[in-house]
Design an enzyme around this catalytic site. Structure first.
Site, PDB file in Angstrom:
ATOM      1  N   GLU A 202       1.167  -1.473   0.302  1.00 26.91           N
ATOM      2  CA  GLU A 202      -0.630  -0.431  -0.378  1.00 26.91           C
ATOM      3  C   GLU A 202       1.155   1.267   0.019  1.00 26.91           C
ATOM      4  OE1 GLU A 202      -3.129   0.011   3.144  1.00 26.91           O
ATOM      5  OE2 GLU A 202      -3.971  -2.048   1.453  1.00 26.91           O
ATOM      6  N   GLU A 304      -6.034  -8.474   0.393  1.00 26.91           N
ATOM      7  CA  GLU A 304      -6.581  -8.139   0.902  1.00 26.91           C
ATOM      8  C   GLU A 304      -7.696  -7.787   0.818  1.00 26.91           C
ATOM      9  OE1 GLU A 304      -4.673  -4.259   3.597  1.00 26.91           O
ATOM     10  OE2 GLU A 304      -2.506  -5.656   3.094  1.00 26.91           O
TER      11      GLU A 304
END
Length: 383
Positions: A202, A304
C-alpha cells in the site's frame, strides 16, 4: 526445491502452489503477528505495556529496547501458533501472506533514531516452517518500508507524520531488505514454500509522489532479486514471483519501467467499507461484489479484503454481525466468486480480537459465516 502442483493461471515454469481443486490462491493474512496494529487487539497491545502508543516504533521507544524485545517475543510466540496453521488447512486455505517490516533485517535500523523490536527472525522462521510443513504457499510482504510508505499508519510500524519512503537512500534500504530476504528464502529450508515476495504494501495513492518508486525502486528490486538468485544458482523454475500493488490501487502503472514482467505478480486490496461509490445497503453490496472486476494487471491476487462495513452503520440493526450472519455469508461468497476470476484472494485477517468476525476469518468460520468447504459457495451463489 519447491516441488508443488503448478498453478495453471501462471507461467508453468514459474509458480508453486499446493494442490487445490480450485487452482486458486485461498488464504489469510497473518495480520499483527510481525507488525502490530493496535486496533486489531487492544487487549494484547495493553498487556505488552504498549497501551496508548500508536505503533511498534512508539512502544519500543516508550518501554526501552530490552523490555520491548521481551514483550514482543512473548507476542510472536503466541499470536499465531502451529495449531492455527493446522486449522487454516482444515478450513480449506492453501496460502498465507506474512506482513513484515524492514527491521526484520536488524542492521538496516538506524540505532540512534529508529526504534523497533529485535529478535523477530527466529519467530518468522518458526511460522514459515510450520506453514511449509503443512504444504501452504507463502507470500512474504514488505508491509513496513523504510521511512514509512504512508503517513500516520500503524501498519508501517511507525506512526510517521509524513511518508518518508520515496527517496533514494530509503529505496536502498528496501533493496537491501528484499535482496537479503531472497537469499534467506532460497537458503533456509524452513522458507521452502515462500514463492512470492511483495516489494511494498500500500504505497501512497498519488501517481506523482510514487513516480520514483515506479521508475527506480521497482526495476532495481527486480534486478537485485534476480541477481541474488543467479548468484545462488537458482533455476528459473524456482525463481520468486515479485509482487507489486496493481494499477487499480492508485499509485500508477507498476509495469511502466519494467523490462520484463514474466515473473511479476500484482496485489489488489478491496474494501467496500471505504468505497463511497457503492450505496450502503445489503443488496447494493452483494450486487457490487458480484459485478466487481478486479482485472487489469495479470496475474492479480486480491491480497486484502474483509467483511467490514462503514463505521457509522456497522453496529446498527441492519448490519450487526450477531443478527445478520446470513447476509455476511452471502457477501463473503459474492466476494470470493469475484476474486477467483483473478488468481485468488487473501482475507484480512486470520485473527482479530474484536468480538467481530467481519475482520477475523477464524471467528467467521466458527460463526458459520464462512464455510469450511469453500467450493460450496459456488453451489449457493448469490450472484
Amino acid at each position: 526445491m519447491k516441488a508443488f502442483t503448478l498453478l495453471v493461471s501462471l507461467p508453468a515454469t514459474l509458480a508453486w502452489l499446493p494442490g487445490s481443486d480450485s487452482g486458486k490462491i485461498r488464504g489469510v493474512n497473518l495480520g499483527t503477528h510481525f507488525i502490530f496494529e493496535p486496533w486489531i487487539s487492544d487487549e494484547v497491545w495493553s498487556s505488552m505495556g504498549c497501551a496508548g502508543q500508536n505503533s511498534e516504533f512508539d512502544c519500543v521507544l516508550a518501554l526501552g529496547q530490552d523490555a520491548a524485545d521481551a514483550a514482543f517475543a512473548e507476542h510472536w510466540g503466541s499470536w499465531i501458533t502451529q495449531d492455527d496453521i493446522s486449522l487454516m488447512r482444515e478450513y480449506g486455505l492453501n496460502t498465507i501472506r506474512i506482513p513484515v517490516g524492514y527491521w526484520m533485517k536488524e542492521d538496516l535500523v538506524y540505532g540512534d533514531s529508529e526504534h523497533f523490536p529485535r529478535g523477530g527472525l527466529q519467530y518468522l522462521e518458526q511460522v514459515v516452517g510450520w506453514a511449509s510443513g503443512a504444504g501452504m504457499y507463502i507470500i512474504m510482504d514488505l508491509h513496513g518500508a523504510p521511512g514509512a510508505q504512508q503517513p500516520n499508519q500503524p501498519f508501517t510500524g511507525q506512526y510517521a507524520p509524513t511518508a518518508g519512503f520515496y527517496q533514494d537512500f530509503q529505496y536502498e534500504r528496501a533493496l537491501e531488505f528484499v535482496e537479503w530476504m531472497t537469499t534467506t528464502i532460497h537458503q533456509n529450508e524452513k522458507f521452502r514454500n515462500v514463492g512470492m515476495i511483495e516489494l511494498v504494501n500500500e504505497p501512497v495513492q498519488d501517481v506523482d509522489q510514487a513516480a520514483t518508486m515506479r521508475s527506480s525502486y521497482y526495476p532495481d528490486a527486480f534486478a537485485r532479486i534476480r541477481d541474488a538468485e543467479a548468484s545462488l544458482g537458482v533455476s528459473e523454475a524456482n525463481a520468486l514471483h515479485i509482487q507489486m500493488m496493481n494499477e487499480k490501487w492508485g499509485s500508477g502503472d507498476p509495469t511502466e519501467s519494467l523490462p520484463d514482467t514474466t515473473v511479476a505478480a500484482y496485489d489488489d486490496h478491496r474494501y467496500l467499507k471505504w468505497d463511497g461509490s457503492v450505496a450502503v445497503d445489503k443488496e447494493s453490496y452483494i450486487a457490487a461484489s458480484c459485478a466487481d472486476d478486479r482485472g487489469g494487471n495479470t496475474p492479480t491476487i486480491v491480497g486484502e479484503w474483509s467483511l467490514s462495513v462503514p463505521d457509522d452503520v456497522q453496529w446498527s440493526g441492519d448490519w450487526d454481525p450477531a443478527s445478520n450472519a446470513e447476509f455476511y455469508a452471502r457477501w463473503f461468497a459474492a466476494q470470493v466468486i469475484a476474486y477467483e476470476k483473478q488468481l485468488g484472494w487473501v482475507f484480512w485477517t486470520w485473527r482479530a480480537d474484536l468480538g467481530d468476525y467481519r475482520w477475523s476469518y477464524k471467528d467467521a468460520v466458527e460463526a458459520g459465516v464462512i464455510p469450511k468447504d469453500l467450493d460450496s459457495i459456488y453451489d449457493n451463489s448469490p450472484c
